[in-house]
Design a protein around this motif. Structure first.
Motif, PDB file in Angstrom:
ATOM      1  N   PHE A  38       0.859  -1.181   0.000  1.00 52.36           N
ATOM      2  CA  PHE A  38       0.000   0.000   0.000  1.00 52.36           C
ATOM      3  C   PHE A  38       0.895   1.230   0.000  1.00 52.36           C
ATOM      4  O   PHE A  38       2.090   1.140   0.278  1.00 52.36           O
ATOM      5  N   ARG A  39       0.293   2.375  -0.297  1.00 55.53           N
ATOM      6  CA  ARG A  39       1.065   3.616  -0.210  1.00 55.53           C
ATOM      7  C   ARG A  39       0.177   4.748   0.282  1.00 55.53           C
ATOM      8  O   ARG A  39      -1.042   4.718   0.112  1.00 55.53           O
ATOM      9  N   GLN A  40       0.844   5.721   0.884  1.00 54.87           N
ATOM     10  CA  GLN A  40       0.130   6.871   1.430  1.00 54.87           C
ATOM     11  C   GLN A  40       0.887   8.132   1.094  1.00 54.87           C
ATOM     12  O   GLN A  40       2.011   8.344   1.579  1.00 54.87           O
ATOM     13  N   ALA A  41       0.272   8.956   0.266  1.00 54.22           N
ATOM     14  CA  ALA A  41       0.842  10.250  -0.083  1.00 54.22           C
ATOM     15  C   ALA A  41       0.476  11.276   0.986  1.00 54.22           C
ATOM     16  O   ALA A  41      -0.508  11.091   1.713  1.00 54.22           O
ATOM     17  N   PRO A  42       1.231  12.352   1.101  1.00 51.07           N
ATOM     18  CA  PRO A  42       0.949  13.373   2.116  1.00 51.07           C
ATOM     19  C   PRO A  42      -0.475  13.898   2.020  1.00 51.07           C
ATOM     20  O   PRO A  42      -0.936  14.282   0.937  1.00 51.07           O
ATOM     21  N   GLY A  43      -1.176  13.873   3.132  1.00 50.70           N
ATOM     22  CA  GLY A  43      -2.528  14.393   3.182  1.00 50.70           C
ATOM     23  C   GLY A  43      -3.585  13.513   2.548  1.00 50.70           C
ATOM     24  O   GLY A  43      -4.737  13.927   2.414  1.00 50.70           O
ATOM     25  N   LYS A  44      -3.206  12.312   2.172  1.00 54.11           N
ATOM     26  CA  LYS A  44      -4.156  11.411   1.507  1.00 54.11           C
ATOM     27  C   LYS A  44      -4.273  10.106   2.273  1.00 54.11           C
ATOM     28  O   LYS A  44      -3.471   9.797   3.134  1.00 54.11           O
ATOM     29  N   GLU A  45      -5.289   9.322   1.909  1.00 51.00           N
ATOM     30  CA  GLU A  45      -5.500   8.043   2.551  1.00 51.00           C
ATOM     31  C   GLU A  45      -4.510   6.998   2.025  1.00 51.00           C
ATOM     32  O   GLU A  45      -3.973   7.134   0.922  1.00 51.00           O
ATOM     33  N   ARG A  46      -4.320   5.971   2.815  1.00 52.02           N
ATOM     34  CA  ARG A  46      -3.492   4.852   2.391  1.00 52.02           C
ATOM     35  C   ARG A  46      -4.288   4.030   1.372  1.00 52.02           C
ATOM     36  O   ARG A  46      -5.442   3.683   1.615  1.00 52.02           O
ATOM     37  N   VAL A  47      -3.639   3.735   0.248  1.00 52.68           N
ATOM     38  CA  VAL A  47      -4.344   3.037  -0.823  1.00 52.68           C
ATOM     39  C   VAL A  47      -3.583   1.797  -1.281  1.00 52.68           C
ATOM     40  O   VAL A  47      -2.363   1.698  -1.121  1.00 52.68           O
ATOM     41  N   PHE A  48      -4.311   0.911  -1.863  1.00 59.10           N
ATOM     42  CA  PHE A  48      -3.777  -0.365  -2.335  1.00 59.10           C
ATOM     43  C   PHE A  48      -2.896  -0.150  -3.556  1.00 59.10           C
ATOM     44  O   PHE A  48      -3.218   0.629  -4.449  1.00 59.10           O
ATOM     45  N   VAL A  49      -1.776  -0.893  -3.578  1.00 58.60           N
ATOM     46  CA  VAL A  49      -0.877  -0.877  -4.730  1.00 58.60           C
ATOM     47  C   VAL A  49      -0.891  -2.227  -5.432  1.00 58.60           C
ATOM     48  O   VAL A  49      -1.075  -2.327  -6.645  1.00 58.60           O
ATOM     49  N   LYS A  88       6.773   7.927 -11.570  1.00 57.91           N
ATOM     50  CA  LYS A  88       6.200   9.239 -11.830  1.00 57.91           C
ATOM     51  C   LYS A  88       6.157  10.038 -10.523  1.00 57.91           C
ATOM     52  O   LYS A  88       6.100   9.442  -9.439  1.00 57.91           O
ATOM     53  N   PRO A  89       6.144  11.345 -10.613  1.00 57.87           N
ATOM     54  CA  PRO A  89       6.039  12.142  -9.375  1.00 57.87           C
ATOM     55  C   PRO A  89       4.833  11.762  -8.524  1.00 57.87           C
ATOM     56  O   PRO A  89       4.912  11.816  -7.291  1.00 57.87           O
ATOM     57  N   GLU A  90       3.755  11.358  -9.150  1.00 60.12           N
ATOM     58  CA  GLU A  90       2.558  10.979  -8.389  1.00 60.12           C
ATOM     59  C   GLU A  90       2.711   9.656  -7.654  1.00 60.12           C
ATOM     60  O   GLU A  90       1.838   9.268  -6.880  1.00 60.12           O
ATOM     61  N   ASP A  91       3.815   8.956  -7.868  1.00 54.28           N
ATOM     62  CA  ASP A  91       4.114   7.750  -7.096  1.00 54.28           C
ATOM     63  C   ASP A  91       4.758   8.085  -5.756  1.00 54.28           C
ATOM     64  O   ASP A  91       4.974   7.183  -4.940  1.00 54.28           O
ATOM     65  N   THR A  92       5.063   9.343  -5.532  1.00 51.70           N
ATOM     66  CA  THR A  92       5.663   9.759  -4.273  1.00 51.70           C
ATOM     67  C   THR A  92       4.724   9.456  -3.107  1.00 51.70           C
ATOM     68  O   THR A  92       3.565   9.869  -3.114  1.00 51.70           O
ATOM     69  N   ALA A  93       5.238   8.713  -2.137  1.00 51.74           N
ATOM     70  CA  ALA A  93       4.423   8.290  -1.000  1.00 51.74           C
ATOM     71  C   ALA A  93       5.287   7.495  -0.031  1.00 51.74           C
ATOM     72  O   ALA A  93       6.423   7.129  -0.354  1.00 51.74           O
ATOM     73  N   VAL A  94       4.711   7.215   1.116  1.00 52.15           N
ATOM     74  CA  VAL A  94       5.285   6.205   2.006  1.00 52.15           C
ATOM     75  C   VAL A  94       4.671   4.866   1.607  1.00 52.15           C
ATOM     76  O   VAL A  94       3.444   4.757   1.495  1.00 52.15           O
ATOM     77  N   TYR A  95       5.525   3.891   1.382  1.00 50.26           N
ATOM     78  CA  TYR A  95       5.075   2.571   0.945  1.00 50.26           C
ATOM     79  C   TYR A  95       5.120   1.603   2.121  1.00 50.26           C
ATOM     80  O   TYR A  95       6.127   1.514   2.831  1.00 50.26           O
ATOM     81  N   TYR A  96       4.029   0.859   2.275  1.00 47.72           N
ATOM     82  CA  TYR A  96       3.884  -0.088   3.362  1.00 47.72           C
ATOM     83  C   TYR A  96       3.642  -1.489   2.822  1.00 47.72           C
ATOM     84  O   TYR A  96       2.879  -1.664   1.867  1.00 47.72           O
ATOM     85  N   CYS A  97       4.267  -2.463   3.456  1.00 50.72           N
ATOM     86  CA  CYS A  97       3.879  -3.832   3.151  1.00 50.72           C
ATOM     87  C   CYS A  97       3.000  -4.339   4.285  1.00 50.72           C
ATOM     88  O   CYS A  97       3.050  -3.828   5.412  1.00 50.72           O
TER      89      CYS A  97
END
Length: 130
Positions: A38-49, A88-97
């Motif tokens: 999963f990943r979570q961008a600043p100010g956004k919800e954690r979403v499935f990758v 891509k820049p929009e892939d910027t996020a914290v990535y969680y397994c």
């Protein structure tokens, strides 16, 4: 309990690649957990990758990363990987397994929701510069 530790994040230019690793430990990991990213961008919800079955034979991806990201696993090393290409820049996020107990529903279907996972890592930052 299962402990998960992600690594491999960093700063990369757009179009570049990174490979994230998720090392699992704990005596219950032999229960054949399915794994997800999963990943979570600043100010956004954690979403499935993406997700991968215990055997590695089945993978499933979010539309936003399909064709660019690949999940794999090495059960002998208790490690799951996320190969990220054409970043891509929009892939910027914290990535969680995350690990999902094999008996948690839905059985036989990709697990794409946060509540379908039982254990989480602390995350690793990925920053893609334009």
């Amino acid at each position: 309990q299962v402990q998960l530790v992600e690594s491999g994040g960093g700063l990369v230019q757009a179009g570049g690649s990174l490979r994230l690793s998720c090392a699992a430990s704990g005596r219950t990991f032999s229960r054949r957990y399915g794994m997800g990213w999963f990943r979570q961008a600043p100010g956004k919800e954690r979403v499935f990758v993406g997700a991968i079955s215990w055997s590695g034979g089945t993978t499933y991806y979010a539309d936003s990363v399909k064709g660019r990201f690949t999940i794999s696993r090495d059960n002998a090393k208790n490690t799951v990987y996320l190969q990220m290409n054409s970043l891509k820049p929009e892939d910027t996020a914290v990535y969680y397994c995350a690990a999902s107990d094999p008996e948690r529903p839905p059985l036989g279907a990709p697990k794409t929701r946060l509540y379908e996972y039982d254990f989480w890592g602390q995350g690793t930052q990925v920053t893609v510069a334009s």
